[in-house]
Each structure stands twice: as structure tokens, then as C-alpha cells.
Design an enzyme around this catalytic site. Structure first.
Site, PDB file in Angstrom:
ATOM      1  N   LYS A  13       0.892  -1.140   0.063  1.00  0.00           N
ATOM      2  CA  LYS A  13      -0.126   0.026  -0.006  1.00  0.00           C
ATOM      3  C   LYS A  13       0.612   1.156   0.004  1.00  0.00           C
ATOM      4  O   LYS A  13       0.769   2.229  -0.760  1.00  0.00           O
ATOM      5  CB  LYS A  13      -1.049   0.108   1.333  1.00  0.00           C
ATOM      6  N   ARG A  88      -9.525   0.774   9.037  1.00  0.00           N
ATOM      7  CA  ARG A  88      -9.149  -0.382   9.072  1.00  0.00           C
ATOM      8  C   ARG A  88      -9.958  -1.203   9.913  1.00  0.00           C
ATOM      9  O   ARG A  88      -9.766  -2.130  10.452  1.00  0.00           O
ATOM     10  CB  ARG A  88      -7.829  -0.252  10.066  1.00  0.00           C
ATOM     11  N   ARG A 123      11.886  -5.647   4.826  1.00  0.00           N
ATOM     12  CA  ARG A 123      11.835  -4.268   4.555  1.00  0.00           C
ATOM     13  C   ARG A 123      12.758  -3.431   5.322  1.00  0.00           C
ATOM     14  O   ARG A 123      13.027  -3.720   6.598  1.00  0.00           O
ATOM     15  CB  ARG A 123      10.293  -3.776   5.066  1.00  0.00           C
ATOM     16  N   ARG A 156      11.662  -2.056  10.961  1.00  0.00           N
ATOM     17  CA  ARG A 156      10.549  -1.477  11.894  1.00  0.00           C
ATOM     18  C   ARG A 156      10.286  -2.109  13.074  1.00  0.00           C
ATOM     19  O   ARG A 156      10.698  -3.447  12.667  1.00  0.00           O
ATOM     20  CB  ARG A 156       9.390  -1.243  10.967  1.00  0.00           C
ATOM     21  N   ARG A 167      -0.090  -8.944  13.450  1.00  0.00           N
ATOM     22  CA  ARG A 167      -0.947  -7.789  12.525  1.00  0.00           C
ATOM     23  C   ARG A 167      -1.869  -8.703  11.481  1.00  0.00           C
ATOM     24  O   ARG A 167      -2.901  -8.065  11.061  1.00  0.00           O
ATOM     25  CB  ARG A 167       0.244  -7.056  11.747  1.00  0.00           C
TER      26      ARG A 167
HETATM   27  P1  AP5 Z   1       4.934  -1.516   1.654  1.00  0.00           P
HETATM   28  O1  AP5 Z   1       4.529  -0.505   0.783  1.00  0.00           O
HETATM   29  O2  AP5 Z   1       5.733  -0.745   2.870  1.00  0.00           O
HETATM   30  O3  AP5 Z   1       3.582  -2.436   2.286  1.00  0.00           O
HETATM   31  P2  AP5 Z   1       2.437  -1.639   3.277  1.00  0.00           P
HETATM   32  O4  AP5 Z   1       1.075  -2.511   2.526  1.00  0.00           O
HETATM   33  O5  AP5 Z   1       2.448  -0.097   3.465  1.00  0.00           O
HETATM   34  O6  AP5 Z   1       2.732  -2.320   4.530  1.00  0.00           O
HETATM   35  P3  AP5 Z   1       2.686  -1.813   6.062  1.00  0.00           P
HETATM   36  O7  AP5 Z   1       3.627  -2.739   6.930  1.00  0.00           O
HETATM   37  O8  AP5 Z   1       3.181  -0.278   6.045  1.00  0.00           O
HETATM   38  O9  AP5 Z   1       1.335  -1.711   6.436  1.00  0.00           O
HETATM   39  P4  AP5 Z   1       0.555  -1.757   7.918  1.00  0.00           P
HETATM   40  O10 AP5 Z   1      -0.957  -1.655   7.341  1.00  0.00           O
HETATM   41  O11 AP5 Z   1       0.850  -3.108   8.915  1.00  0.00           O
HETATM   42  O12 AP5 Z   1       1.286  -0.701   8.420  1.00  0.00           O
HETATM   43  P5  AP5 Z   1       1.092   0.806   8.949  1.00  0.00           P
HETATM   44  O13 AP5 Z   1       2.165   1.603   9.010  1.00  0.00           O
HETATM   45  O14 AP5 Z   1      -0.344   1.076   8.308  1.00  0.00           O
HETATM   46  O15 AP5 Z   1       5.596  -2.844   1.235  1.00  0.00           O
HETATM   47  C1  AP5 Z   1       6.354  -3.839   2.256  1.00  0.00           C
HETATM   48  C2  AP5 Z   1       7.579  -4.253   1.805  1.00  0.00           C
HETATM   49  O16 AP5 Z   1       7.557  -4.833   0.390  1.00  0.00           O
HETATM   50  C3  AP5 Z   1       8.603  -3.094   1.543  1.00  0.00           C
HETATM   51  O17 AP5 Z   1      10.062  -3.276   1.676  1.00  0.00           O
HETATM   52  C4  AP5 Z   1       8.595  -2.629  -0.113  1.00  0.00           C
HETATM   53  O18 AP5 Z   1       9.510  -2.181  -0.781  1.00  0.00           O
HETATM   54  C5  AP5 Z   1       8.179  -4.179  -0.642  1.00  0.00           C
HETATM   55  N1  AP5 Z   1       7.187  -4.434  -1.607  1.00  0.00           N
HETATM   56  C6  AP5 Z   1       6.136  -3.587  -1.891  1.00  0.00           C
HETATM   57  N2  AP5 Z   1       5.501  -3.836  -3.074  1.00  0.00           N
HETATM   58  C7  AP5 Z   1       6.139  -4.927  -3.478  1.00  0.00           C
HETATM   59  C8  AP5 Z   1       5.913  -5.698  -4.637  1.00  0.00           C
HETATM   60  N3  AP5 Z   1       4.774  -5.495  -5.509  1.00  0.00           N
HETATM   61  N4  AP5 Z   1       6.768  -6.610  -4.930  1.00  0.00           N
HETATM   62  C9  AP5 Z   1       7.541  -7.001  -4.064  1.00  0.00           C
HETATM   63  N5  AP5 Z   1       8.045  -6.135  -2.977  1.00  0.00           N
HETATM   64  C10 AP5 Z   1       7.187  -5.247  -2.592  1.00  0.00           C
HETATM   65  O19 AP5 Z   1       0.384   0.407  10.424  1.00  0.00           O
HETATM   66  C11 AP5 Z   1       1.190  -0.074  11.538  1.00  0.00           C
HETATM   67  C12 AP5 Z   1       0.624  -0.248  12.841  1.00  0.00           C
HETATM   68  O20 AP5 Z   1       0.090   1.011  13.191  1.00  0.00           O
HETATM   69  C13 AP5 Z   1      -0.627  -1.109  13.064  1.00  0.00           C
HETATM   70  O21 AP5 Z   1      -0.055  -2.507  13.019  1.00  0.00           O
HETATM   71  C14 AP5 Z   1      -1.346  -0.406  13.805  1.00  0.00           C
HETATM   72  O22 AP5 Z   1      -0.973  -0.868  15.305  1.00  0.00           O
HETATM   73  C15 AP5 Z   1      -1.290   0.920  13.689  1.00  0.00           C
HETATM   74  N6  AP5 Z   1      -2.272   1.646  12.608  1.00  0.00           N
HETATM   75  C16 AP5 Z   1      -2.024   2.286  11.745  1.00  0.00           C
HETATM   76  N7  AP5 Z   1      -3.179   2.532  11.218  1.00  0.00           N
HETATM   77  C17 AP5 Z   1      -4.258   2.111  12.045  1.00  0.00           C
HETATM   78  C18 AP5 Z   1      -5.694   2.466  12.077  1.00  0.00           C
HETATM   79  N8  AP5 Z   1      -6.222   3.045  10.738  1.00  0.00           N
HETATM   80  N9  AP5 Z   1      -6.265   1.716  12.926  1.00  0.00           N
HETATM   81  C19 AP5 Z   1      -5.871   1.300  13.903  1.00  0.00           C
HETATM   82  N10 AP5 Z   1      -4.463   0.937  14.156  1.00  0.00           N
HETATM   83  C20 AP5 Z   1      -3.796   1.669  12.944  1.00  0.00           C
END
Ligand code: AP5
Length: 211
Positions: A13, A88, A123, A156, A167
Site C-alpha cells: 500500500k 481499518r 523491509r 521497523r 498484524r
Molecule cells: P509496503 O509498501 O511498505 O507495504 P504496506 O502495505 O504499506 O505495509 P505496512 O506494513 O506499512 O502496512 P501496515 O498496514 O501493517 O502498517 P501501518 O504503518 O499502516 O511494502 C512492504 C515491503 O515490500 C517493502 O519493503 C516494499 O519495498 C516491498 N514491496 C512493496 N510492494 C512490493 C511488490 N509489489 N513486490 C515486491 N516487493 C514489494 O500500521 C502500523 C501499525 O500502526 C498497525 O499495526 C497498527 O498498530 C497501527 N495503525 C495504523 N493505522 C491504523 C488504523 N487506521 N487503525 C488502527 N491502528 C492503526
């Protein structure tokens, strides 16, 4: 364009959001990034959120809804935005509906759990400018160093296998029901999250009609 990028952790994402921001010139609203910044600065929200984030659990809805309300009031949201990883839960989606936020498209980026675990294990992120890399699929020019600001890259805290599994569990239990919620509104489009980065960006542009 008011777009939601929905999908499991590590589906890509944030990587897609980066390309979409450049193409559409609208801001990315990532609650994950906002929360990590709050944790880094040691604010009350950051201190509260850290426990949940480290445990791989969702941060309580009232905290997220408060963050969103504040963020959406900024001037840069006038011509649209990309929600990355938010809403979410059904409660978060309803809060947006109640606020009169009209979402045009929900792009569901999905990938199998085992692929996600491999992706998140590799990552690396820049703690300074936020650019995200991968040890196999998106390497920096110099190993372990950010191409843009030359800061040492970090892993991270929540990108360890145990927390990734938690997660994923939270995603399947609390976030996946949003697919039906937005399907009922006819807004969901599907992107194969197993594609390579360049292909997935190209495919997303095609699906969204912004080639
Ligand atoms: P990346 O693009 O970073 O993936 P992502 O989907 O953005 O993953 P996140 O881990 O950031 O999502 P998340 O939803 O768990 O975390 P968030 O920060 O929102 O890609 C991942 C890796 O793969 C990278 O190394 C990239 O280079 C590689 N890659 C990407 N696309 C690829 C492809 N097509 N092919 C190969 N490689 C690829 O949330 C973190 C925490 O915050 C949550 O656990 C929760 O505790 C809290 N939180 C955040 N938002 C909320 C909410 N709305 N409600 C409640 N808690 C929340």
C-alpha cells in the site's frame, strides 16, 4: 480523487501510495506514518499508540478518528487524498461517512500471508525521510543507506515474524470486513498484490484510469 488503499500489512500500500501521490499530486494520509511520528516525538498519542503497535494490535478507534479529523482539516486535502492503511475497522469507516467524506474508490491490494511475511522481513525504512526499501525487491544503491538523504536504514520494530503474524490476524478479523462494507457501496476494485513493484504500479494506474 478520494481513494482508500485497503489490504493486509506488507501488501504494498505504501509503495503504491508513493507512486500515486506523484501522479495525482494529492497527499497520502497514512495513519501508520502519523502514529510512528507521534511515537518518535513522544507525544501523548504516541505513548498510547506504541503499546498497541509493538503488540501488532490496532490502535483504538477514538485515537485514529481524532487523528483523521485533524488531518482532513488541512488545506492540502481540498482536491483529494489517498488513505493508506485507514480506515481499518467498520467504526473508522462509519466515522468517515458521518463526517461526509465521500470516497470514490477502494483499491484492495491483496497477497497471501506467507508472501507478506517474506516481504516485511526484508523491509528497510529511512527513519529520516521515510523512503521504504527492500533487501531483495527494492535495494538502495548502497546497502543499508538511504539513496535520498544517506541516513542508515532501519527495520521497523513491528517487522518481526511474531508481530507480523499478529498484524495479519488483526487484519483478517478487524479490517477484512471492510471489503463487504465498501462492496455494498459498489466502490471496491481489485489489484493483485503479488505482482512486482513496477507491474503493480502500472496495473493500479490502469484500474484507476489514470494512465
Ligand atoms: P509496503 O509498501 O511498505 O507495504 P504496506 O502495505 O504499506 O505495509 P505496512 O506494513 O506499512 O502496512 P501496515 O498496514 O501493517 O502498517 P501501518 O504503518 O499502516 O511494502 C512492504 C515491503 O515490500 C517493502 O519493503 C516494499 O519495498 C516491498 N514491496 C512493496 N510492494 C512490493 C511488490 N509489489 N513486490 C515486491 N516487493 C514489494 O500500521 C502500523 C501499525 O500502526 C498497525 O499495526 C497498527 O498498530 C497501527 N495503525 C495504523 N493505522 C491504523 C488504523 N487506521 N487503525 C488502527 N491502528 C492503526
Amino acid at each position: 480523487m478520494r481513494l482508500i488503499l485497503l489490504g493486509p500489512p506488507g501488501a504494498g500500500k505504501g509503495t503504491l501510495a508513493e507512486a500515486l501521490v506523484e501522479k495525482l499530486q494529492v497527499p497520502q494520509i497514512s495513519t501508520g506514518d502519523i502514529l510512528r511520528d507521534a511515537v518518535k516525538r513522544g507525544t501523548p498519542i504516541g505513548l498510547q499508540a506504541k503499546t498497541f503497535m509493538d503488540a501488532g494490535e490496532l490502535v483504538p478507534d477514538d485515537v485514529i478518528i481524532g487523528i483523521l479529523k485533524e488531518r482532513l482539516e488541512r488545506d492540502d486535502c481540498q482536491s483529494g487524498y489517498i488513505f493508506d492503511g485507514v480506515p481499518r475497522t467498520i467504526a473508522q469507516a462509519k466515522a468517515l461517512d458521518d463526517k461526509g467524506v465521500v470516497i470514490e474508490t477502494v483499491l484492495l491490494v491483496d497477497a497471501p500471508d506467507e508472501l507478506i511475511i517474506r516481504r516485511l522481513n526484508g523491509r528497510r525504512s529511512c527513519p529520516e525521510c521515510g523512503i521504504v526499501y527492500h533487501t531483495a525487491t527494492k535495494r538502495p544503491q548502497k546497502s543499508g543507506i538511504c539513496d535520498a538523504c544517506f541516513t542508515t536504514l532501519i527495520t521497523r520494530d513491528d517487522d518481526n515474524v511474531e508481530t507480523i503474524r499478529k498484524r495479519l490476524k488483526a487484519y483478517h478479523a478487524q479490517t477484512e470486513p471492510l471489503v463487504d462494507y465498501y462492496e455494498a457501496q459498489g466502490k471496491v476494485k481489485y489489484l493483485d498484490g503479488t505482482l512486482r513493484i513496477a507491474e503493480s504500479i502500472e496495473e493500479a494506474f490502469k484500474i484507476l484510469g489514470i494512465e
